[in-house]
Design a protein around this motif. Structure first.
Motif, PDB file in Angstrom:
ATOM      1  N   THR A   3       0.815  -1.206   0.000  1.00 24.81           N
ATOM      2  CA  THR A   3       0.000   0.000   0.000  1.00 24.81           C
ATOM      3  C   THR A   3       0.849   1.257   0.000  1.00 24.81           C
ATOM      4  O   THR A   3       0.330   2.345   0.136  1.00 24.81           O
ATOM      5  CB  THR A   3      -0.932   0.026   1.227  1.00 24.81           C
ATOM      6  N   SER A   4       2.162   1.131  -0.167  1.00 24.16           N
ATOM      7  CA  SER A   4       3.005   2.324  -0.190  1.00 24.16           C
ATOM      8  C   SER A   4       2.832   3.048  -1.519  1.00 24.16           C
ATOM      9  O   SER A   4       2.610   2.428  -2.557  1.00 24.16           O
ATOM     10  CB  SER A   4       4.472   1.943   0.017  1.00 24.16           C
ATOM     11  N   PRO A   5       2.910   4.382  -1.504  1.00 24.96           N
ATOM     12  CA  PRO A   5       2.696   5.136  -2.743  1.00 24.96           C
ATOM     13  C   PRO A   5       3.818   4.923  -3.749  1.00 24.96           C
ATOM     14  O   PRO A   5       4.971   4.759  -3.383  1.00 24.96           O
ATOM     15  CB  PRO A   5       2.652   6.593  -2.269  1.00 24.96           C
ATOM     16  N   ARG A   6       3.435   4.894  -5.012  1.00 23.17           N
ATOM     17  CA  ARG A   6       4.415   4.747  -6.082  1.00 23.17           C
ATOM     18  C   ARG A   6       4.951   6.119  -6.459  1.00 23.17           C
ATOM     19  O   ARG A   6       4.210   7.103  -6.472  1.00 23.17           O
ATOM     20  CB  ARG A   6       3.765   4.110  -7.319  1.00 23.17           C
ATOM     21  N   ASN A   7       6.233   6.156  -6.781  1.00 23.23           N
ATOM     22  CA  ASN A   7       6.899   7.395  -7.131  1.00 23.23           C
ATOM     23  C   ASN A   7       6.964   7.524  -8.642  1.00 23.23           C
ATOM     24  O   ASN A   7       7.330   6.583  -9.342  1.00 23.23           O
ATOM     25  CB  ASN A   7       8.306   7.403  -6.508  1.00 23.23           C
ATOM     26  N   GLN A   8       6.671   8.695  -9.117  1.00 23.72           N
ATOM     27  CA  GLN A   8       6.630   8.972 -10.548  1.00 23.72           C
ATOM     28  C   GLN A   8       8.002   8.798 -11.200  1.00 23.72           C
ATOM     29  O   GLN A   8       8.131   8.186 -12.257  1.00 23.72           O
ATOM     30  CB  GLN A   8       6.130  10.408 -10.701  1.00 23.72           C
ATOM     31  N   ARG A   9       9.036   9.317 -10.573  1.00 23.70           N
ATOM     32  CA  ARG A   9      10.378   9.226 -11.156  1.00 23.70           C
ATOM     33  C   ARG A   9      10.901   7.789 -11.151  1.00 23.70           C
ATOM     34  O   ARG A   9      11.569   7.365 -12.083  1.00 23.70           O
ATOM     35  CB  ARG A   9      11.332  10.148 -10.406  1.00 23.70           C
ATOM     36  N   MET A  10      10.596   7.056 -10.097  1.00 27.29           N
ATOM     37  CA  MET A  10      11.039   5.668 -10.026  1.00 27.29           C
ATOM     38  C   MET A  10      10.372   4.846 -11.123  1.00 27.29           C
ATOM     39  O   MET A  10      11.026   4.010 -11.764  1.00 27.29           O
ATOM     40  CB  MET A  10      10.713   5.070  -8.659  1.00 27.29           C
ATOM     41  N   ALA A  11       9.106   5.088 -11.370  1.00 29.14           N
ATOM     42  CA  ALA A  11       8.406   4.376 -12.448  1.00 29.14           C
ATOM     43  C   ALA A  11       9.050   4.701 -13.795  1.00 29.14           C
ATOM     44  O   ALA A  11       9.228   3.815 -14.633  1.00 29.14           O
ATOM     45  CB  ALA A  11       6.928   4.752 -12.456  1.00 29.14           C
ATOM     46  N   ASN A  89      -1.948   5.703  -7.848  1.00 30.48           N
ATOM     47  CA  ASN A  89      -1.924   5.631  -6.389  1.00 30.48           C
ATOM     48  C   ASN A  89      -3.324   5.682  -5.792  1.00 30.48           C
ATOM     49  O   ASN A  89      -3.515   6.176  -4.696  1.00 30.48           O
ATOM     50  CB  ASN A  89      -1.072   6.770  -5.814  1.00 30.48           C
ATOM     51  N   GLN A  90      -4.308   5.179  -6.509  1.00 30.09           N
ATOM     52  CA  GLN A  90      -5.672   5.210  -5.996  1.00 30.09           C
ATOM     53  C   GLN A  90      -5.871   4.253  -4.823  1.00 30.09           C
ATOM     54  O   GLN A  90      -6.717   4.493  -3.980  1.00 30.09           O
ATOM     55  CB  GLN A  90      -6.664   4.864  -7.103  1.00 30.09           C
TER      56      GLN A  90
END
Length: 146
Positions: A3-11, A89-90
């Motif tokens: 449930t941790s938020p995904r990071n835009q730059r990491m993706a 991140n919904q």
């Protein structure tokens, strides 16, 4: 962890990493590398499709998967953080998402508003907008920060 938020730059970095097998050899060595960004974003079906298509012995199909990964990486970087969160991140609880954006969000807003005010000032100096229009738009931009 799920449930941790995904990071835009990491993706985006993981999407660009999908090009590494193609850059070093013409034969894809690691299907996980090609599907890494899909795994990170928890898009399991797409990850399975990307991984399986990247090991197909037909080079044109594998190259299409790599090109798709690169285009998605560019798309991730071009999105606003709010749009990225809306898309990916919904399922993250709001308090965790707020903690992630609490640090970067205000700084980005101030920098964006600062740039916009500078551009408005330049338009005013060039005579393209009046003093009244400048002041109106400047106040609207400053209200966005607070």
């Amino acid at each position: 962890m799920l449930t941790s938020p995904r990071n835009q730059r990491m993706a985006a970095v993981l999407a660009f990493a999908g090009l590494l097998p193609f850059a070093f050899t013409a034969i894809p060595m690691l299907p996980l590398l090609t599907a890494g960004h899909k795994i990170y974003l928890r898009q399991w079906r797409w990850a399975l499709l990307y991984g399986s298509l990247s090991i197909v012995p037909i080079p044109a199909i594998a190259k299409m998967v790599w090109v798709a990964s690169i285009l998605e990486g560019i798309w991730y970087l071009m999105q606003d953080p709010e749009a990225f969160d809306l898309n990916f991140n919904q399922d993250v609880p709001a308090d965790q998402l707020a903690m992630q954006t609490a640090v970067a969000g205000p700084i980005n807003k101030v920098l964006n508003v600062t740039d916009a005010v500078r551009e408005l000032d330049q338009l005013r100096q060039d005579g393209l907008i009046s003093e009244y229009e400048f002041e109106q738009k400047r106040r609207r931009l400053i209200d966005r920060i607070g």
